[in-house]
Design a protein around this motif. Structure first.
Motif, short mmCIF file in Angstrom:
data_model
loop_
_atom_site.label_atom_id
_atom_site.label_comp_id
_atom_site.label_asym_id
_atom_site.label_seq_id
_atom_site.Cartn_x
_atom_site.Cartn_y
_atom_site.Cartn_z
N LYS A 89 39.71 61.53 49.16
CA LYS A 89 39.19 60.81 47.99
C LYS A 89 39.35 59.30 48.18
N ASP A 90 38.38 58.57 47.65
CA ASP A 90 38.42 57.10 47.75
C ASP A 90 38.95 56.45 46.49
N VAL A 91 38.68 57.09 45.35
CA VAL A 91 38.98 56.47 44.05
C VAL A 91 39.66 57.51 43.17
N ILE A 92 40.78 57.13 42.55
CA ILE A 92 41.32 58.07 41.54
C ILE A 92 40.93 57.57 40.15
N LEU A 93 40.62 58.53 39.29
CA LEU A 93 40.21 58.19 37.92
C LEU A 93 41.48 58.02 37.08
N GLY A 94 42.11 56.92 37.26
CA GLY A 94 43.34 56.59 36.59
C GLY A 94 43.82 55.24 37.13
N PRO A 95 44.85 54.63 36.59
CA PRO A 95 45.67 55.13 35.49
C PRO A 95 44.94 55.04 34.15
N ALA A 96 45.40 55.86 33.19
CA ALA A 96 44.85 55.86 31.83
C ALA A 96 45.80 55.04 30.97
N VAL A 97 45.36 53.91 30.48
CA VAL A 97 46.32 52.94 29.94
C VAL A 97 46.04 52.51 28.50
N ASN A 98 45.24 53.30 27.78
CA ASN A 98 44.94 52.87 26.40
C ASN A 98 46.19 52.92 25.53
N ILE A 99 46.20 52.05 24.54
CA ILE A 99 47.35 51.95 23.64
C ILE A 99 47.39 53.19 22.74
N GLN A 100 48.59 53.72 22.55
CA GLN A 100 48.76 54.89 21.66
C GLN A 100 48.77 54.39 20.21
N ARG A 101 47.58 54.37 19.62
CA ARG A 101 47.46 53.83 18.26
C ARG A 101 47.80 54.88 17.20
N LEU A 102 47.41 56.14 17.47
CA LEU A 102 47.58 57.20 16.47
C LEU A 102 48.59 58.23 16.97
N PRO A 103 49.60 58.58 16.19
CA PRO A 103 50.52 59.64 16.65
C PRO A 103 49.80 60.95 16.96
N VAL A 104 48.67 61.20 16.31
CA VAL A 104 47.94 62.46 16.52
C VAL A 104 46.99 62.40 17.72
N GLY A 105 46.88 61.26 18.36
CA GLY A 105 45.87 61.08 19.42
C GLY A 105 45.93 62.18 20.47
N GLY A 106 44.79 62.79 20.75
CA GLY A 106 44.75 63.92 21.70
C GLY A 106 45.19 63.54 23.09
N ARG A 107 45.03 62.27 23.47
CA ARG A 107 45.37 61.87 24.84
C ARG A 107 46.63 61.00 24.90
N THR A 108 47.44 61.05 23.84
CA THR A 108 48.71 60.30 23.85
C THR A 108 49.51 60.63 25.11
N TYR A 109 49.47 61.89 25.52
CA TYR A 109 50.28 62.29 26.68
C TYR A 109 49.78 61.67 27.97
N GLU A 110 48.49 61.36 28.03
CA GLU A 110 47.95 60.73 29.24
C GLU A 110 48.23 59.23 29.23
N TYR A 111 48.22 58.66 28.04
CA TYR A 111 48.38 57.21 27.92
C TYR A 111 49.86 56.85 28.00
N LEU A 112 50.13 55.54 28.09
CA LEU A 112 51.49 55.12 28.40
C LEU A 112 52.33 54.83 27.16
N SER A 113 51.89 53.86 26.38
CA SER A 113 52.78 53.38 25.32
C SER A 113 51.98 52.78 24.17
N GLU A 114 52.68 52.58 23.04
CA GLU A 114 52.07 51.87 21.92
C GLU A 114 52.20 50.35 22.11
N ASP A 115 52.93 49.94 23.15
CA ASP A 115 53.19 48.51 23.34
C ASP A 115 52.43 47.96 24.55
N PRO A 116 51.75 46.82 24.37
CA PRO A 116 50.95 46.28 25.48
C PRO A 116 51.77 45.74 26.65
#
Ligand code: BGC
Length: 751
Positions: free
Chosen positions: A131-158
């Protein structure tokens, strides 16, 4: 740097003439050669590079020796090989990869060093798979505690997210694999993710939501970027002039290429004019219509050349893996499994401990209760997952460690895991009868069996939390309540045996109001990768001191968190998920005009970010709302003593120095955190903001002098009047401590 990039030699020459090149400018060193190649390409060959070839590749030009670009999901392990035109398994045998702890677990280490190793592990295994490219890292801010991808994302803090995103990017690209940092930008909910318009002010966008991308791209030289599914302030991310052309390319100097999220391209003209390079997947927008638009004069071939140049810069920076070299050994490698173990060891967060942990020498029999103790978390739900070579479950880890200590283990499931409660439609495969079962009370027979075991044991370890069909890509959780009757169960267990520790296996926060009084010890154990069970047992038995810190706030109740408190989520007027509509079999067969009519007729969901930059702890602190567990919280088995802090400001940085002592009898790490408060400010600020942190390892009784550095540029705010970064001079209060709610020393400095 292990792999030699093709452009290194010429970069060195340029650097010798004009000083060091920026990480992005390094990508341009082959431009002359690239221009010569573009001159030899037909229009069809060029356009062929602007869309998918297979589900996980985009085309090169064989005739000219340009290899295809091969992508792999990311972000926490190289995904199993799929069939060319879909995500179904290709049935390979050498594609079992290392399952790294998921994003929130990595972030709980607060370790830049481990984020680098993690990225390098991903990069290494990607190469083994060609593989040449990995589809990551996933770095969106965890805005909602219920967010479905909270586990993929890193933190609520920038600041935390940005530091880890940067190191992950460097680690991966140093192995010769490009990152595709995602999802750019403001992709903070799964509900209506394919059509929702995230509406926010420029200051919040810049200070909170763009920060992690900015550092990884500007300082880390991230070579590709994945625009998100959603819209930002009216325009889809894959055709967002402000995000892609003005900020990414204009301000940040991005020289690589952008790849739409899968199914996230929306038009030919929009994508071509406003910053997209590659349509994933399909060619209905960036295929023949591009050629037709050039014929009518609506688009120019120069624009196509520019897009191809941006793709080729990455193609020439990343050496293609020869077909006879790729996939000759198992993807998962021992050195990467070891990285996964190190991350897991440092990610586990001890939330509460009333003398229960580590497991006392007097304990001869432990009752392990809860199906999450045997649940494998490498895949499940929808989206990112890994076919792991092996995965040590919590129960297996505990059994192995207990056997060494001569401790007897008995296990009862206590509850059954069921698919989750969702805001959006449940996935097609979910059994509708089961889908409601997570809200039902505990199963009497399972409860009775578990209580009987608890009564006979010296210690109960209860495994609660969520599972991968509750927290998943494609839908958000309906609430953060513990599912499957876990609350009733833990109360019954505690009544039977008060010597009880809870381990939460989840990627995001849960509502602990009922569980907390029934648990003298609580551990956040995450979805912790291939060696998760090993690391957990080491922490529970006291072989290593816990040292993870929460990367997000655990609210007492969902309603306390900012977007809910402000009534911004769930959006009352929402409805209609464009993403699922576009992939409906009948819609796939429609003509473009028919499809457009359907799209135009859809409701237009909006997510208003009126809580602004009061995300996570910034909200809780400023509004004086007490959380269950604060951002940055995490206990140890030892105490740390903080000495007086001294702050010195220069033009470029504020440096804060203090001593830190491990007062305990075992080696331990502390994550020291520096927050800035501005008591005399004229500009509006949250009560305090994280500005620096460091993981410090200390032997038993050891004292170290620690210096934390805050670059002055990180103290700026986005001034909306002049539309630029601005620095407010004056007094800063420096708060240094062990958590956002556990400040140990304070000092002042003037900038
Ligand atoms: C996800 C991306 C992922 C892509 C390819 C999309 O549904 O949002 O994160 O990389 O699929 O699997």
């Amino acid at each position: 740097m292990k792999k030699v990039f093709l452009f290194i030699a010429s970069a060195a020459v340029l650097a010798a003439c004009g000083g060091p090149l920026s990480p992005q400018d390094k990508l341009t060193v082959n431009d002359k050669k690239i221009n010569a190649i573009i001159a030899q390409m037909t229009l069809e060959e060029k356009v062929n590079m602007l869309h998918s070839k297979t589900n996980m590749s985009s085309a090169g030009v064989e005739r000219l020796g340009i290899a295809d670009m091969n992508y792999a999901d990311g972000p926490f392990g190289i995904r199993e090989e799929g069939v060319p035109n879909g995500f179904q398994s290709a049935g390979w045998t050498l594609d079992s990869a290392t399952y790294f702890p998921t994003g929130s677990a990595l972030a709980a280490t607060w370790s830049e060093e481990l984020a680098y190793k993690y990225g390098s592990g991903m990069g290494k295994e990607a190469r083994l798979r060609g593989k040449d490219v990995i589809l990551g890292p996933a770095v969106n801010i965890q805005r909602l505690p219920v967010g479905g991808r909270t586990y993929e994302y890193l933190s609520e803090d920038p600041i935390l997210s940005a530091a880890l995103a940067l190191e992950y990017t460097k680690g991966c690209q140093d192995e010769g694999t490009a990152v595709c940092i995602k999802h750019f930008a403001v992709n903070n909910q799964e509900t209506n993710r394919g059509s929702v318009d995230a509406q926010l002010d420029e200051r919040t966008l810049r200070e909170i939501y763009l920060k992690p991308f900015e550092r990884a791209i500007v300082e880390g030289g991230a070579m590709s970027v994945m625009p998100a599914y959603n819209k930002v302030n009216g325009d889809y991310c894959s055709e967002n002039e402000h995000l892609l052309n003005e900020i990414l390319r204009g301000e940040w100097g991005f020289k690589g290429f952008t790849v739409s999220d899968w199914g996230g391209t929306h038009s030919t003209m929009g994508a071509m004019l406003h910053g997209l390079n590659v349509q994933m997947t399909g060619s209905n927008y960036l295929g023949q219509p591009v050629i037709d638009s050039i014929a009518t004069g609506a688009l120019t071939e120069d624009l196509v050349d520019e897009k191809v140049r941006q793709i080729l810069r990455v193609r020439y920076a990343i050496e293609p893996v020869p077909a006879d070299v790729a996939n000759t050994v198992m993807t998962s490698q021992p050195e990467c499994q070891d990285i996964a173990l190190q991350v897991a060891q440092k990610s586990i967060v001890l939330l509460k401990n009333e003398g229960i942990l580590p497991v006392s020498k007097d304990v001869k029999k432990i009752a392990v209760i809860g199906q999450n103790a045997v649940l494998k978390t490498q895949s499940g739900g929808m989206g990112a997952g890994v076919k792991a070579l092996y995965e040590v479950t919590p129960l297996q880890g505990i059994q192995k460690r207990a056997a060494e200590a001569g401790v007897e283990i008995c296990y009862a499931p206590g509850y059954k895991n069921f698919p989750g409660r969702r805001w959006g439609p449940a996935p097609a495969k979910a059994n509708p009868l089961e889908a409601s079962a997570i809200d039902e009370p505990a199963d009497p027979a399972l409860l009775a069996e578990a209580v009987a075991l608890a009564k006979e044991a010296d210690l109960v370890i209860f495994f609660g939390g969520t599972n991968k069909s509750i927290e998943t890509e494609g839908s958000d959780r309906k609430d953060i309540k513990l599912p499957c009757g876990q609350e009733e169960l833990v109360q019954a267990l505690y009544a039977a045996n008060a010597n009880l520790a809870t381990v939460l296996i989840s990627g995001g926060p849960t509502d602990l109001q009922v569980l907390e009084p029934a648990s003298p010890a609580i551990v956040q154990g995450w979805w912790n990768g291939t060696e998760g069970g090993t690391a957990l047992a080491q922490v529970l038995f006291g072989d290593i001191a816990p040292s993870g810190k929460l990367p997000f706030t655990f609210p007492k109740q969902l309603e306390d968190s900012p977007a809910f408190a402000m009534g911004n989520f769930p959006d009352k007027n929402a409805g209609g998920d464009l993403f699922s509509l576009l992939y409906r079999p009948d819609v796939l067969k429609m003509s473009r005009e028919e499809r457009q009519k359907l799209i135009d007729a859809m409701p237009k969901p909006v997510s208003k970010y009126t809580e602004r930059f009061y995300v996570g702890y910034r909200w809780f602190d400023t509004k004086n709302v007490e959380p269950m567990y604060a951002f940055g919280h995490g206990l140890s088995y030892v105490n740390f003593a903080y000495g007086e802090a001294k702050a010195v400001a220069s033009k470029d940085a504020v440096k804060v120095t203090f001593t830190l002592k491990n007062e305990g009898g075992m080696p331990a790490d502390e994550v020291v955190q520096l927050y800035v408060s501005r008591p005399e400010a004229k500009v509006e600020w949250p009560v305090k903001e994280l500005k620096a942190f460091q993981r410090v390892s200390l032997a038993a009784g050891e004292t170290k002098t620690v210096t934390l550095t805050v670059p002055v540029k990180d103290l700026r705010y986005w001034n909306e009047t002049v539309n630029a970064w601005d620095l407010e001079h004056g007094k800063l209060q420096i708060l240094v401590g062990s958590a956002s709610d556990d400040i140990r020393v304070k000092t002042d400095v003037t900038i």
